[in-house]
Design a protein around this motif. Structure first.
Motif, PDB file in Angstrom:
ATOM      1  N   PHE A 141       0.725  -1.145   0.009  1.00 46.60           N
ATOM      2  CA  PHE A 141      -0.076   0.019   0.159  1.00 46.60           C
ATOM      3  C   PHE A 141       1.020   1.312   0.080  1.00 46.60           C
TER       4      PHE A 141
ATOM      5  N   ASP B 159       2.718  -1.361  -5.853  1.00 43.15           N
ATOM      6  CA  ASP B 159       1.498  -0.892  -5.183  1.00 43.15           C
ATOM      7  C   ASP B 159       0.468  -1.606  -5.733  1.00 43.15           C
TER       8      ASP B 159
ATOM      9  N   ARG C 184      -9.038   4.085  -2.203  1.00 41.50           N
ATOM     10  CA  ARG C 184      -7.989   3.493  -2.284  1.00 41.50           C
ATOM     11  C   ARG C 184      -7.964   2.281  -1.278  1.00 41.50           C
ATOM     12  N   TRP C 185      -8.525   2.795  -0.027  1.00 42.67           N
ATOM     13  CA  TRP C 185      -8.686   1.954   1.229  1.00 42.67           C
ATOM     14  C   TRP C 185      -9.525   0.920   1.072  1.00 42.67           C
TER      15      TRP C 185
ATOM     16  N   ALA D  21      -8.396  -1.793  -1.627  1.00 48.11           N
ATOM     17  CA  ALA D  21      -7.281  -2.393  -0.903  1.00 48.11           C
ATOM     18  C   ALA D  21      -7.826  -3.544   0.117  1.00 48.11           C
TER      19      ALA D  21
ATOM     20  N   MET E  98      -1.557  -3.549   6.499  1.00 49.76           N
ATOM     21  CA  MET E  98      -2.189  -3.769   5.124  1.00 49.76           C
ATOM     22  C   MET E  98      -1.167  -4.727   4.347  1.00 49.76           C
TER      23      MET E  98
END
Length: 746
Positions: free
Chosen positions: A234, A241, A489-490, A493, A607
């Motif tokens: 992350f 990424d 993004r979170w 992910a 993460m």
């Protein structure tokens, strides 16, 4: 007539015997176009063109024949009558004149493509589940058995009933350069009564692949998930990424590395058997790679996985994915519960006696009674046409397979819950997400209705209604704010982590006994491997993982290079270089993780570090190549003519269940999602869902779940019960208030 430009008009259904037919070329003039259309109409009748009885004639034809025999009509009259018959005759009559009409054959063809009571009459044999040989013109053809990923993200065994090919959207039939050429066709499939299935939602049956290749590829899949999590970061701007890394390319390299390992020579021999062919090899690889394809799809398919525009995502959704970030969800829950209570306590209600709760009358002869009654009725009518349907739809999105991005995430979470692979924080977040979007919504509107019909001020009716709407949307509004997760993004992910999490079956990786049973380890290898590995948690060992992560013999050349650079960067204290070459720790909620670590020593790795204790590469090397390989004599006939006929005798039964076999039979594709939804609801309302969870927890000796699951599943029971009661409750209140107002006015 102008040439067709719509690609959908150029779509063509393909039967098993006509799967590679191309779409006719564009006509050059109107006459040719009419002939082409006539030809296409004849072709579309399919079997009907070939099966019409030659002896059949229409009533008009019979009448003409009788007139000719009796001589009652002259030649001119015959010609006029025949012209009239031809002009009024249905188009299928022309087809009937060119063949025989066979009703039974047409009926059989229709039943094949549109089956009813499918799974009770169509049970596959093991032979039908094995796909080997040379690759066909299309990936699958009519009659093939496959596994279909449903709207609830669950794979189910089903049979292809129709193949449809469509030209790409950017293909121009009117372009002279395309004349005489065929486009790169896009194929979609019908399976059972489910229609328009994309190829990415199909895969070869697991049962057939296991019989041909054994369990070893599934062991590799577990190892590949651990390797992938180790590689993902992350870290925006880094090549690894999670948003930029090519996951499928990475795991394809892992597959080649595993395939060519000297210890895997016996499997490679079977894999390259010419009888299996390119098709059989592609089917295995495609099946095993599906979780990794889904990860790339979540990142790239912004239409299907549009997290930004889906306004159902809430702070509880994030908690259900990460199992951390408690502060905001707890605060939001407190506010959402406190505001209705305060409104109920502070509202100027005319009558707090519950027996008179839904009577819009002014016991003190308020002069504003007419306005109060009018406002209450208006708001209730608005709720009747907006709130009641909306609560049903939102409930379906939360617990049913509606097809939205939020619904897909909830389906993934449901799979994780059923597998009992989620962490404590995830478990609480998942149930809170469902509860706050189902039961709490119905409860809140119920309280609001009570306040509306008892408020003594017309303006308060509107203000209270707005206040309740604000409370309901509070958890979603926080997520939509610019400071929370603006680019999702979170959320992306977290979804990827959940895919890795449910693909990994850690209960087998932590227990040697369960691992042997799951992955068909021969008796002779069990004790040897277990003695080499030792330990109570089998492949899970934090110390071993720490040692192996620094051992060069378990690294590729690229990994060795990165490790060396990271070592030098750390030694010299170059912060930017360290962040480039060494994977850092990233937490969704740093504050909460600090509290857990400092006070309870219970912090996690952050993460893409959730399974760091499974990176025991030295132990993995001992189990990656030990699963048994089936004998090809059990798959293919001795004379080399094809698959063994003995496979026809193996069918799904209670004692021999096929993987992912489903007895769900849907009469209409549109009802498939509703059928899944109601079946799930019946299981919950009858407590079957709860007892199944308790049974699984007991079998696994998971005593926390044995205690937690009944309470959590009971909240789901309340959600379904509230959703069933709420529409009736609201309608009863509306009728009672309406009668009260009419009675009062008279």
């Amino acid at each position: 007539m102008e040439p067709a430009t719509n690609n959908e008009e150029r779509s063509e259904a393909i039967s098993a015997n006509n799967v590679t037919d191309s779409i006719p070329e564009n006509p050059e003039n109107e006459s040719n176009n009419e002939e082409s259309e006539s030809s296409e109409r004849v072709e579309e009748t399919g079997v009907a063109n070939e099966t019409l009885d030659e002896g059949e004639v229409t009533e008009a034809e019979g009448s003409s024949a009788r007139n000719a025999e009796t001589g009652e009509a002259n030649e001119t009259s015959k010609t006029e009558n025949q012209s009239l018959v031809n002009s009024e005759r249905p188009s299928y009559v022309n087809a009937r004149n060119r063949g025989s009409f066979n009703y039974e054959k047409i009926e059989r063809k229709i039943e094949e493509e549109f089956p009813e009571d499918f799974m009770t009459t169509q049970v596959p044999t093991l032979k039908e589940l094995i796909h080997v040989g040379e690759a066909p013109a299309t990936h699958y053809k009519q009659g093939d058995w496959v596994e279909v990923r449903g709207p609830d993200m669950v794979w189910r065994l089903d049979r292809i009933t129709r193949v449809v090919k469509i030209a790409p959207d950017d293909w121009d039939w009117n372009d002279p350069l395309n004349e005489g050429k065929d486009p790169t066709w896009i194929f979609s499939y019908h399976a059972g009564n489910t229609r328009d299935i994309c190829e990415k939602d199909l895969r070869a049956p697991e049962e057939g692949l296991l019989h041909v290749f054994g369990s070893r590829p599934w062991v590799w899949q577990q190892w590949a998930c651990i390797k992938l999590e180790n590689a993902l970061r992350f870290q925006r701007g880094h090549e690894n990424d999670f948003m930029t890394m090519d996951v499928q390319k990475y795991v394809a390299e892992l597959w080649e590395q595993w395939m060519n390992h000297p210890s895997n020579a016996d499997f490679k021999t079977v894999f390259q058997d010419e009888r299996i062919g390119d098709f059989g090899r592609a089917e295995l690889v495609g099946h095993i790679m599906k979780p990794f394809e889904l990860i790339d799809e979540i990142k790239e398919d912004k239409e299907k996985w549009n997290f930004i525009e889906d306004n159902n995502m809430s702070v509880y959704t994030y908690l259900s994915l990460f199992g951390s970030g408690w502060i905001v969800p707890v605060v939001m829950a407190a506010i959402q519960i406190a505001i209705p209570i305060l409104l109920l306590r502070t509202s100027d209600l005319r009558d707090k006696n519950f027996s008179n709760a839904f009577r819009v009358r002014d016991h003190e002869q308020n002069e504003d009674l007419d306005n109060i009654q009018g406002m209450a009725i208006t708001v209730l009518i608005l709720y009747l046409f907006r709130v009641v349907p909306e609560t049903i739809v939102n409930f379906f999105r939360a617990v049913g397979p509606s097809g939205s991005a939020y619904s897909r995430i909830m389906s993934l979470r449901e799979k994780l819950w059923v597998q009992q692979e989620d962490r404590v924080g995830q478990m609480i977040g998942y149930k809170a997400d469902i509860f706050m979007n189902t039961f709490f919504v119905c409860f809140l509107y119920g309280v609001n209705v009570f306040i509306i019909v008892n408020t003594s001020d017309a303006l308060d009716v509107i203000l209270n209604s707005l206040a309740f709407e604000f409370v309901l949307k509070l958890d979603e509004e926080v997520v939509s704010s610019s400071w929370w997760d603006p680019h999702r993004r979170w959320l992306t992910a977290g979804s990827i982590e959940v895919i890795i999490q449910y693909t990994l079956e850690t209960r087998f990786l932590k227990s040697a006994t369960h691992f042997w049973r799951k992955y068909d380890i021969p008796l002779g290898r069990k004790s040897l491997v277990q003695n080499d590995i030792g330990g109570s948690n089998f492949l899970k060992d934090t110390r071993c993982a720490s040692r192996d992560s620094e051992d060069a013999k378990f690294m590729t050349e690229d990994e060795k290079k990165i490790f060396d650079f990271a070592y030098v960067a750390k030694k010299n204290g170059h912060k930017h270089a360290i962040s480039e070459y060494s994977k850092g720790t990233v937490h969704f909620d740093r504050t909460f993780n600090f509290i857990l670590t400092f006070f309870f020593a219970a912090g996690d790795g952050g993460m893409f570090n959730r399974f760091s204790s499974y990176r025991t590469w030295s132990r993995w090397e001992k189990v990656l190549f030990v699963s048994d390989i089936p004998e090809m004599s059990s798959v293919f006939a001795a004379d080399g003519s094809g698959l063994s006929d003995a496979l026809d005798n193996v069918k799904h039964s209670d004692g021999n269940e096929f993987a992912n076999f489903s007895s769900i039979d849907i009469e209409d594709d549109k009802n498939f999602k509703l059928e899944l939804f109601w079946r799930h609801g019946i299981d919950i309302l009858t407590f079957r869902y709860m007892f199944d969870g308790i049974k699984r927890a007991w079998e696994r000796k998971d005593f926390f779940r044995l205690f937690f699951n009944p309470f959590a599943d009971f909240t789901l029971w309340l959600a379904y019960a509230a959703q069933i009661i709420f529409p009736f409750y609201f309608c009863a209140v509306f009728v009672a208030v309406f009668i009260d107002v009419v009675t009062d006015s008279s």
